[in-house]
Design an enzyme around this catalytic site. Sequence first.
Site, PDB file in Angstrom:
ATOM      1  N   LYS A 104       5.519   1.879  14.109  1.00  0.00           N
ATOM      2  CA  LYS A 104       4.766   1.979  12.889  1.00  0.00           C
ATOM      3  C   LYS A 104       3.519   2.713  13.289  1.00  0.00           C
ATOM      4  O   LYS A 104       2.778   3.411  12.676  1.00  0.00           O
ATOM      5  CB  LYS A 104       4.322   0.319  12.659  1.00  0.00           C
ATOM      6  CG  LYS A 104       5.320  -0.423  11.789  1.00  0.00           C
ATOM      7  CD  LYS A 104       4.895  -1.700  11.699  1.00  0.00           C
ATOM      8  CE  LYS A 104       6.086  -2.473  11.155  1.00  0.00           C
ATOM      9  NZ  LYS A 104       6.212  -4.020  11.031  1.00  0.00           N
TER      10      LYS A 104
ATOM     11  N   GLN B 168       2.225  -8.580  12.805  1.00  0.00           N
ATOM     12  CA  GLN B 168       3.843  -8.386  13.104  1.00  0.00           C
ATOM     13  C   GLN B 168       4.444  -9.790  12.981  1.00  0.00           C
ATOM     14  O   GLN B 168       3.852 -10.898  13.780  1.00  0.00           O
ATOM     15  CB  GLN B 168       3.939  -7.775  14.312  1.00  0.00           C
ATOM     16  CG  GLN B 168       5.154  -7.419  14.523  1.00  0.00           C
ATOM     17  CD  GLN B 168       5.924  -6.414  13.590  1.00  0.00           C
ATOM     18  OE1 GLN B 168       5.262  -5.580  12.960  1.00  0.00           O
ATOM     19  NE2 GLN B 168       7.429  -6.657  13.524  1.00  0.00           N
TER      20      GLN B 168
ATOM     21  N   ASP C  40       0.980  -5.307   3.789  1.00  0.00           N
ATOM     22  CA  ASP C  40       2.125  -5.755   4.240  1.00  0.00           C
ATOM     23  C   ASP C  40       2.923  -6.505   2.793  1.00  0.00           C
ATOM     24  O   ASP C  40       3.680  -6.792   2.643  1.00  0.00           O
ATOM     25  CB  ASP C  40       2.056  -6.664   5.246  1.00  0.00           C
ATOM     26  CG  ASP C  40       3.340  -6.844   6.095  1.00  0.00           C
ATOM     27  OD1 ASP C  40       4.034  -5.557   5.972  1.00  0.00           O
ATOM     28  OD2 ASP C  40       3.409  -7.410   6.965  1.00  0.00           O
TER      29      ASP C  40
HETATM   30  N1  GUN Z   1       8.553  -8.151  11.247  1.00  0.00           N
HETATM   31  C1  GUN Z   1       9.723  -7.630  10.869  1.00  0.00           C
HETATM   32  N2  GUN Z   1       9.511  -6.809   9.881  1.00  0.00           N
HETATM   33  C2  GUN Z   1       8.268  -7.151   9.455  1.00  0.00           C
HETATM   34  C3  GUN Z   1       7.252  -6.593   8.378  1.00  0.00           C
HETATM   35  O1  GUN Z   1       7.846  -5.742   7.484  1.00  0.00           O
HETATM   36  N3  GUN Z   1       6.138  -7.205   8.561  1.00  0.00           N
HETATM   37  C4  GUN Z   1       5.610  -7.987   9.348  1.00  0.00           C
HETATM   38  N4  GUN Z   1       4.411  -8.135   9.364  1.00  0.00           N
HETATM   39  N5  GUN Z   1       6.434  -8.306  10.244  1.00  0.00           N
HETATM   40  C5  GUN Z   1       7.779  -7.909  10.340  1.00  0.00           C
END
Ligand code: GUN
Length: 284
Positions: free
Chosen positions: A53, A97, A120
């Site tokens: 990311k 995350q 998100d």
């Molecule tokens: N963990 C795995 N995929 C994601 C996601 O799209 N967002 C977040 N916040 N955590 C994740």
Amino acid sequence: MPAKILDGAALARTLRQGIAATARQLADAGVRPGLAVILIGSDPASQVYVRNKVRACAEAHIESWLCELAEDTSEEVVLAHIGQFNANPAVDGILVQLPLPPHLDAMRILEAVDASKDVDGLKVHSAGAVVTGTAGFRPCTPLGIMSMLKATGEALAGRHAIVVGRSVSVGKPIGLLLLEHDATVTFCHSKTPDLAAETRRADILIAAVGRANLITADMVKPGAIVIDVGINRKGDGKLCGDVEFEAVRQVAGWISPVPGGVGPMTITMLLQNTVHSAQMRLAP
Ligand code: GUN
């Protein structure tokens, strides 16, 4: 004829060029888009996702701040970091995350993110916007799937969509987005008595369970669009989805691979949401 491949990686590359161009324009206008990423603990998969990311942000001219916290960080400290990012006008989006270490309450932590920075799309506020079809951030994976479906050029209205899986971040919202596009939607899950009978009716089949090879060729209607959201690790360490790719490919009309399907699109939608948030900062 084997199915056409829904190449999420290629689509993501194209979309990211446009996102980067918009981010540059925003920066020239004095509003450089910025994303704060909070990683708590040392889960290896989460570390890889977060690194991807941050790298994707740099490539798209989006500023990023990575806040890495120890596994045993208290809720109070996490909330204080979120509060600082909420108050920082240079931060357009905040991503915490998941999964979190077990002593932390994910709902309380996600709810602490300001609604205007919930790129998100996981807050109750954003979920409400999905249900009501009003302005707000859509969660990234469902948004990525909708973009992939659009890329097929196939009409969604009146088509029967089967969503296998009912998670808050994927299953439930993708069902609602498909409904918004006039698909007839059925949700299936672990208590569905005859899953194959349901999936065989699907013009659009979304597999979002996290079980390798759950969807076999006999469960797929000829010509269907099959989107595989699963990310599973096989014994040999390689990634695979929820769909038996090679066999289903002989039946479906379209199929998304794992890796290289939904995954790159999820990150792309995170970038897109962050840039949209910066646009709102420039012209609320
Ligand atoms: N963990 C795995 N995929 C994601 C996601 O799209 N967002 C977040 N916040 N955590 C994740």
